[in-house]
Each structure stands twice: as C-alpha cells, then as structure tokens.
Design an enzyme around this catalytic site. Structure first.
Site, PDB file in Angstrom:
ATOM      1  N   CYS A  98       0.843  -1.206   0.000  1.00 39.81           N
ATOM      2  CA  CYS A  98       0.000   0.000   0.000  1.00 39.81           C
ATOM      3  C   CYS A  98       0.872   1.247   0.000  1.00 39.81           C
ATOM      4  O   CYS A  98       0.646   2.182  -0.777  1.00 39.81           O
ATOM      5  CB  CYS A  98      -0.927  -0.021   1.214  1.00 39.81           C
ATOM      6  SG  CYS A  98      -2.213   1.249   1.171  1.00 39.81           S
ATOM      7  N   CYS A 187      -3.719   3.839   9.340  1.00 44.80           N
ATOM      8  CA  CYS A 187      -2.450   3.292   9.839  1.00 44.80           C
ATOM      9  C   CYS A 187      -1.833   4.151  10.939  1.00 44.80           C
ATOM     10  O   CYS A 187      -0.645   4.009  11.241  1.00 44.80           O
ATOM     11  CB  CYS A 187      -1.457   3.141   8.686  1.00 44.80           C
ATOM     12  SG  CYS A 187      -2.040   2.045   7.374  1.00 44.80           S
ATOM     13  N   CYS A 209       7.611   4.024   5.867  1.00 45.27           N
ATOM     14  CA  CYS A 209       6.754   3.731   4.713  1.00 45.27           C
ATOM     15  C   CYS A 209       7.576   3.351   3.489  1.00 45.27           C
ATOM     16  O   CYS A 209       7.081   2.689   2.585  1.00 45.27           O
ATOM     17  CB  CYS A 209       5.871   4.932   4.389  1.00 45.27           C
ATOM     18  SG  CYS A 209       6.771   6.409   3.863  1.00 45.27           S
TER      19      CYS A 209
END
Length: 218
Positions: A98, A187, A209
């Site tokens: 993602c 998140c 990330c």
C-alpha cells in the site's frame, strides 16, 4: 534557527531545481516556513494518498492558502476506490505494498525531476533515523541521485515546537488529541509506547513507509 536559515539560503536562493516534501507535521511545516521566506515559489510536495485524516486535509489547505504555497499534491496511479476494488484493504493485508503504491512510487517519480530534495527528517523521530545525515546523496530507482538535505536532523521535538511557537505557526490539530506521528488515518493511532513517537504508526508492524529508503544497489 539561524544555522538552518543559512543552510537553506545556500541551497534555495536562485535555484529552480529544489523541492521540499511536506507531510504538514510540525517539523515539515517549520522547514516550509523557513524555506519560503527565501523563495515563495519553492515547490512543496505533498503525498495525497487519499487516506489522510480529514484534519490533515483541512490544515493543508488552510496553510497553503495563508502562505500562498506552491503546493503540488502527488497522487497515486489509482484512486482509493480503484485500488480497494482490485486489492481490497491493502493497508491491512499488505501495508508495504500500500505504501509503495500510494507513497513511494508517486514521490520518487516526482523527486526525480529535481536536483535537491529538502526534508524535515530528524534523528530523534525513530531508531531507524538515528544515523541520519544532514546532507547525503540519495539513489532513486533507475539510478538517478538527488542531494537529500535534512537541516533539522539534530533538532529535538522540543526544539521544533519552540521554534513554531516563536514564529506563531499553528500546528496540525491532531497533536492536541495526543498523536505524535501522523500519517494515513487507517495506519495511525495514538502512540503505543510513550517513549517512541512513531509507535502509533502501522500498529507497530513497521516504522517506515519506504520513501526514505534508497533503491538497492545492483
């Protein structure tokens, strides 16, 4: 702040191939404010994942309006609806994928168009950033290198908040609710560990990330 202003002046003034990435968290907003004092047209890149808190979008739009930012919203190839129709809730099943689709790929594609990349990264933010250098070449996928600068690398959270107060910079309202590191809403939670500001990210499953991880050497 004088040393940061001086560092920025050496890079920003008179250059058209510099960008600044801004998540609209405190250190990024502070760095943006100091940078646009030197060049109001500086490109400010924001990763619009489609999953941000409503408060983040409202704050982004208000600061962009107040400061007349040259804001560039970086969008993934697919909308949230399209991605979820194809893959389901990737932020639950495969958070790395993602982040790759909605953050890493759009950012690296955009940053490749510049020579210098300014960031608000700080060593104190996470153990994964403890060795952060203020200036270093960063290799993008494909091999291109950009000069990545982190003028606030050695700053503490207290330093950042004091500077924002001194400059009368309003901060993202989510801080007042106890958030210490703010990303996409699904998140991001309140910190799980009071001593670790990023412990509320990805439910502790990971800490980065991927946008600050260099392409692997071939």
């Amino acid at each position: 702040m004088d040393n940061v202003r001086a560092a920025l002046a050496d890079v920003v003034t008179g250059n058209s191939d510099v960008c600044l990435t801004c998540s609209f968290q405190a250190e990024d907003v502070l760095l943006t404010r100091l940078a646009i004092e030197l060049d109001a047209s500086l490109p400010i890149l924001f990763l619009d994942t489609g999953y941000h808190f409503a408060e983040t979008y409202t704050y982004r739009d208000e600061m962009a309006r107040q400061w007349r930012l040259n804001l560039i919203n970086l969008l993934p190839d697919k909308t949230v609806v399209e991605q979820e129709a194809e893959h389901g809730l990737l932020y639950q099943s495969a958070p790395d994928q993602c982040c790759k689709l909605r953050k890493v790929e759009p950012l690296f594609k955009a940053v490749a168009g510049y020579r210098v990349w300014l960031t608000g990264l700080r060593r104190e933010q996470a153990k994964s950033r403890a060795a952060l250098e203020e200036s270093a070449l960063f290799t993008l996928p494909g091999g291109k290198q950009v000069l990545k600068l982190a003028p606030l690398a050695g700053w503490t959270t207290r330093d950042v908040w004091y500077a924002c107060e001194e400059l009368s910079i309003p901060l993202l309202p989510l801080y007042a609710r106890g958030y210490t590191s703010i990303g996409c809403e699904p998140c991001t939670s309140l910190p799980l560990d009071p001593g670790d500001p990023r412990s509320g990210r990805w439910a502790g499953r990971k800490v980065e990330c991927g946008i600050h991880i260099e392409a692997a050497a071939k």
